[in-house]
Write a protein that holds these residues in place. Structure first.
Motif, PDB file in Angstrom:
ATOM      1  N   GLY A  51      46.808 -22.183  44.878  1.00 38.93           N
ATOM      2  CA  GLY A  51      45.420 -21.766  44.688  1.00 38.93           C
ATOM      3  C   GLY A  51      44.510 -22.882  44.204  1.00 38.93           C
ATOM      4  O   GLY A  51      43.332 -22.665  43.942  1.00 38.93           O
ATOM      5  N   ARG A  52      45.068 -24.109  44.126  1.00 39.73           N
ATOM      6  CA  ARG A  52      44.253 -25.249  43.673  1.00 39.73           C
ATOM      7  C   ARG A  52      43.817 -26.135  44.831  1.00 39.73           C
ATOM      8  O   ARG A  52      42.939 -26.963  44.679  1.00 39.73           O
ATOM      9  CB  ARG A  52      45.035 -26.080  42.649  1.00 39.73           C
ATOM     10  N   CYS A  53      44.444 -25.997  45.987  1.00 44.69           N
ATOM     11  CA  CYS A  53      44.194 -26.770  47.207  1.00 44.69           C
ATOM     12  C   CYS A  53      44.593 -28.231  47.061  1.00 44.69           C
ATOM     13  O   CYS A  53      43.860 -29.060  46.519  1.00 44.69           O
ATOM     14  CB  CYS A  53      42.740 -26.691  47.679  1.00 44.69           C
ATOM     15  N   ASN A  54      45.773 -28.507  47.585  1.00 47.21           N
ATOM     16  CA  ASN A  54      46.319 -29.868  47.592  1.00 47.21           C
ATOM     17  C   ASN A  54      45.684 -30.636  48.755  1.00 47.21           C
ATOM     18  O   ASN A  54      46.231 -30.708  49.840  1.00 47.21           O
ATOM     19  CB  ASN A  54      47.841 -29.783  47.728  1.00 47.21           C
ATOM     20  N   VAL A  55      44.501 -31.216  48.509  1.00 45.46           N
ATOM     21  CA  VAL A  55      43.630 -31.749  49.557  1.00 45.46           C
ATOM     22  C   VAL A  55      44.276 -32.886  50.347  1.00 45.46           C
ATOM     23  O   VAL A  55      44.180 -32.953  51.567  1.00 45.46           O
ATOM     24  CB  VAL A  55      42.296 -32.215  48.946  1.00 45.46           C
ATOM     25  N   THR A  56      44.933 -33.807  49.641  1.00 45.40           N
ATOM     26  CA  THR A  56      45.581 -34.940  50.308  1.00 45.40           C
ATOM     27  C   THR A  56      46.583 -35.545  49.330  1.00 45.40           C
ATOM     28  O   THR A  56      46.879 -34.949  48.290  1.00 45.40           O
ATOM     29  CB  THR A  56      44.550 -35.989  50.789  1.00 45.40           C
ATOM     30  N   HIS A  57      47.100 -36.715  49.671  1.00 45.35           N
ATOM     31  CA  HIS A  57      48.080 -37.391  48.824  1.00 45.35           C
ATOM     32  C   HIS A  57      47.643 -38.838  48.620  1.00 45.35           C
ATOM     33  O   HIS A  57      47.155 -39.484  49.552  1.00 45.35           O
ATOM     34  CB  HIS A  57      49.469 -37.362  49.483  1.00 45.35           C
ATOM     35  N   ALA A  58      47.825 -39.347  47.413  1.00 44.22           N
ATOM     36  CA  ALA A  58      47.350 -40.696  47.081  1.00 44.22           C
ATOM     37  C   ALA A  58      48.266 -41.777  47.659  1.00 44.22           C
ATOM     38  O   ALA A  58      48.897 -42.543  46.948  1.00 44.22           O
ATOM     39  CB  ALA A  58      47.247 -40.847  45.567  1.00 44.22           C
ATOM     40  N   GLU A  59      48.323 -41.816  48.964  1.00 44.81           N
ATOM     41  CA  GLU A  59      49.032 -42.869  49.691  1.00 44.81           C
ATOM     42  C   GLU A  59      48.009 -43.529  50.604  1.00 44.81           C
ATOM     43  O   GLU A  59      47.436 -42.885  51.469  1.00 44.81           O
ATOM     44  CB  GLU A  59      50.188 -42.283  50.498  1.00 44.81           C
ATOM     45  N   PHE A  60      47.756 -44.831  50.376  1.00 45.93           N
ATOM     46  CA  PHE A  60      46.634 -45.490  51.034  1.00 45.93           C
ATOM     47  C   PHE A  60      47.046 -46.524  52.069  1.00 45.93           C
ATOM     48  O   PHE A  60      46.211 -47.265  52.566  1.00 45.93           O
ATOM     49  CB  PHE A  60      45.734 -46.132  49.959  1.00 45.93           C
TER      50      PHE A  60
END
Length: 403
Positions: A51-60
């Motif tokens: 319910g928090r929305c895992n928008v993306t991942h900090a891999e650049f």
């Protein structure tokens, strides 16, 4: 009489809204519509990340990011050089939404609420005059000259450019198959393992922080945290295995054995350490002196499984018992008897064959002016925000390619 739009997006989820907003923002003179089969869209966004929305991942780094995609790894390298994590963060920040990075790399809105993302999409769609049509279930798609005729539960629509962003939807896959696309048959991905075993029966909630797991008789292996649940095992070590092994495990009918190395040491090294403990902790009761950072409750069960009783001290155990304990710690075998869906986030491997998609534009190689975004194609990822990043990337490239 059909309803005419310049561009229609089928699917009111993350990829659909992202594509529609970017298309309409770039080309305000075009009429853009989203067709959503339900009474409200963005349901996967709503439940993502609890319910928090895992928008993306900090891999650049694109070459590192693609390693989280069991299907689509090779194909997504180019697209990620065009639009990836940093671009996603900037897109939301430009619209007043700040994202935060958690210890495991997952990124969420600072508000800790998926409603923040939903409200952003709805407001942006309204601002850019995207027509969002709810309860529009697609029945068929026909290609007529240079246009698409879309039969829906609310009547017929037509458009010149069509974007399919429906996620894992068997009905739409059937429609696309009728149009001439090859569909890789879907199998579940990202699931937990059902295991009935007395070693873990009474210790749900225990987390082994860093383990190695492999499927016996295959090359499938993974590493990371492992969570013991009331029905078996979960957490990244298991979920990664389920994603990368989705097709192979389906062929095994979800009945197979796994070998778990709870301490990430080989048997011989572990045995040497145990011999040392036998002298160092001679007077201590083994069950009460857990080693290798193994959680106490798990240690107790592994000790019992090694035929060491509750009162035995380190000094009292024999060679066979030491070897049994080393085996339990480094190569414990568990029988998997089925699978369970990971939370509410049902993910499948399968969809439009990747060979039939131009990944420079996300346009169909079979049907001109037909585009794809998100999991409708045979791309899926491990847990952690990677499936959403695929959706944002594909949808953005579609928005740049569609006009």
């Amino acid at each position: 009489m059909s309803q005419r739009k310049d561009i229609i997006i089928i699917g009111g989820g993350a990829a659909g809204f992202f594509a529609a907003i970017n298309i309409a923002e770039k080309n305000p003179e075009l009429s853009v519509a989203i067709l959503e089969r339900g009474k409200e869209g963005l349901q996967k966004v709503k439940i993502s990340g609890g319910g928090r929305c895992n928008v993306t991942h900090a891999e650049f780094i694109p070459s590192e990011l693609i390693q989280n995609y069991p299907r689509g790894e090779k194909e997504l390298l180019g697209p990620f050089h065009t639009f990836m994590t940093g671009d996603t963060i900037a897109w939301f920040e430009e619209r007043g939404i700040e994202l935060k990075i958690e210890d495991d790399g997952r990124m969420f809105p600072v508000s800790n609420s998926s409603q923040t993302i939903i409200d952003c999409f709805l407001n942006e769609a309204k601002k850019h005059k995207v027509d969002v049509l709810y309860n529009y279930s697609v029945k068929s798609i026909k290609v007529r000259e240079n246009d698409f005729l879309i039969e829906t539960s609310q009547g017929i629509l037509d458009c010149h450019k069509l974007v399919v962003a429906t996620g894992s939807n068997p009905k739409i896959w059937n429609v696309l198959e009728d149009l001439g696309h090859t569909i890789v048959q879907p199998v579940p991905s990202l699931f937990t393992f059902d295991i009935k075993d007395k070693r873990i029966k009474d210790i749900p909630g225990v987390v082994a922080k860093d383990v190695e797991v492999n499927v016996v008789g295959t090359d499938l292996e993974s590493e990371g945290p492992l969570l013991i649940t009331h029905v078996g095992m979960s957490a990244p070590a298991i979920l990664k295995l389920s994603a990368f092994g989705a097709v192979a495990l389906a062929k095994l009918n979800y009945n197979f054995k796994i070998e778990v190395n709870f301490i990430r040491q080989d048997f011989e090294m572990c045995l040497e350490h145990l011999k040392g403990f036998k002298h160092e902790f001679a007077k201590k009761i083994i069950q009460n002196s857990n080693q290798f950072d193994v959680p106490k409750r798990l240690w107790k069960q592994l000790v019992l499984a090694s035929e060491i009783n509750e009162t035995e001290r380190w000094a009292d155990i024999n060679k066979n018992q030491l070897e049994n304990l080393a085996a339990q710690l480094t190569r414990a075998i568990f029988q998997v008897t089925g699978k369970s869906t990971f939370k509410e986030e049902f993910v499948t491997a399968g969809g439009v064959d990747l060979k039939e998609v131009n990944f420079k534009t996300f346009e169909s190689k079979r049907i001109p002016n037909l585009f794809f975004a998100g999991e409708v194609i045979n791309v899926d990822a491990v847990t952690g925000g990677f499936n959403f990043q695929n959706a944002w990337t594909g949808a953005y490239i579609v928005s740049q390619s569609v006009v």
